[in-house]
Design an enzyme around this catalytic site. Sequence first.
Site, PDB file in Angstrom:
ATOM      1  CE1 TYR A   1     -14.595  41.851 -20.334  1.00  0.00           C
ATOM      2  CE2 TYR A   1     -13.903  41.508 -22.588  1.00  0.00           C
ATOM      3  CZ  TYR A   1     -14.424  41.020 -21.411  1.00  0.00           C
ATOM      4  OH  TYR A   1     -14.785  39.694 -21.308  1.00  0.00           O
TER       5      TYR A   1
ATOM      6  CE  LYS B   1     -28.511  37.795 -17.763  1.00  0.00           C
ATOM      7  NZ  LYS B   1     -29.330  36.609 -17.338  1.00  0.00           N
TER       8      LYS B   1
ATOM      9  CG  ASP C   1     -29.487  33.739 -19.198  1.00  0.00           C
ATOM     10  OD1 ASP C   1     -29.961  34.359 -20.174  1.00  0.00           O
ATOM     11  OD2 ASP C   1     -30.065  33.669 -18.098  1.00  0.00           O
TER      12      ASP C   1
ATOM     13  CG  ASP D   1     -14.091  37.399 -23.908  1.00  0.00           C
ATOM     14  OD1 ASP D   1     -13.568  36.525 -24.603  1.00  0.00           O
ATOM     15  OD2 ASP D   1     -13.493  37.983 -22.983  1.00  0.00           O
TER      16      ASP D   1
ATOM     17  CG  ASP E   1     -13.450  31.634 -25.539  1.00  0.00           C
ATOM     18  OD1 ASP E   1     -13.228  32.176 -26.640  1.00  0.00           O
ATOM     19  OD2 ASP E   1     -12.611  31.615 -24.618  1.00  0.00           O
TER      20      ASP E   1
END
Length: 370
Positions: free
Chosen positions: A142, A193, A226, A250, A254
């Site tokens: 970001y 990852k 994942d 993020d 959620d």
Amino acid sequence: MTSNKLLLLPGDGIGTEVMAEVERVIDWFNDRGIASFETESGLVGGCAYDAHGEAISDSDMALADAADAVIFGAVGGPKWDDVEYDKRPEAGLLRLRKDLDLYANLRPAICYPALADASALKRELVEGLDILILRELTGGVYFGEPKTITDLGNGQKRAIDTQIYDTYEIDRAARIAFELARTRSGKVHSSEKRNVMKTGVLWNEVVTQVHAQDYSDIELHHILADNCGMQLVRNPKQFDVILTDNLFGDILSDVAAMLTGSLGMLPSASLGAEDEKTGKRKALYEPVHGSAPDIAGKGYANPIAMIGSFGMALRYSMDMGEWATKIDDAIAAVLAQGLRTRDLAVDGDTVISTAEMGAAIVRELDALTS
Ligand code: NAD
């Protein structure tokens, strides 16, 4: 009794409505002589843009810097959709996070027993769920440069975002996760990852090192991001603290949000480094939800995420963890009585307004402490 300085930044939309309920709780603490909170208010987001032409003014930034904690509502709304990118409402929040160096974002996901049926998952998977996601907040994709869209001149464009992590950024986030785990069930899942990203390889390496050096009493698991998303939906109660980077945090937080029933239930804290002299951290507390323009001004907003965020301020900035627990207990008691704001209501529940929910929680605080 030490006095705690709070800066209240209600922001836009339902931000002002849910902040009014935090003020009710603050008044309760002050009136009962349990704590002493001095509050100041400022503008952030669209309302700050309307007043000053920027999403937060330098003077409000100075107040935020001087406060023991910043209590933040929500920003944004269609009125400001066409504002220039660096003055858009969210820029106020990003500036607060960046300038106060709030690198650790804590998002608990707690499923109150009375709300287990409001979750997207089966009751037995979520009832009693209590996990904490620690998301690195000031680094990663970001913020990394270059961040550009280039016209290639052949009818094509190229967009570039850059994911960057330095050792110290991972190290300090990991330490907070391990410290938090020590106050909970002593287990951390670190999620990245490493199979396809160099930042994931470094993340894994640094977390492993910090763990071996200073936190070998904590159970550490490494999990690919994942798979972490999948496991959160398959068997969320296997997790306690999840440590992850800005982007994956993020998304994963959620996902965790939906386990608890409503966006209106999720508080968060963003913490910076400890001050060497005072031992205090810069800190901002905010609900996970946005300004909800679709329901703003109607008294429909659920103030529990906002009040829970104030509870986190008590726990992490004021050394008043037992009072944070009392706030959680008061919320659980109100929900157990079947009182619900509209976002939580199913057939048979009593639907109450934002202000009625705030008042009911304060009533329960009274009952729990009398
Ligand atoms: P949102 O979180 O504002 O709303 C999503 C949905 O959840 C809406 O239907 C809303 O009514 C509902 N909802 C949210 N909070 C609720 C609450 N406390 N009680 C009851 N229902 C609630 O997200 P959005 O609609 O995608 O965004 C609206 C605006 O908020 C946009 O301008 C967006 O940029 C901004 N936003 C701000 C923040 C922030 O301030 N941190 C976060 C997310 C979105």
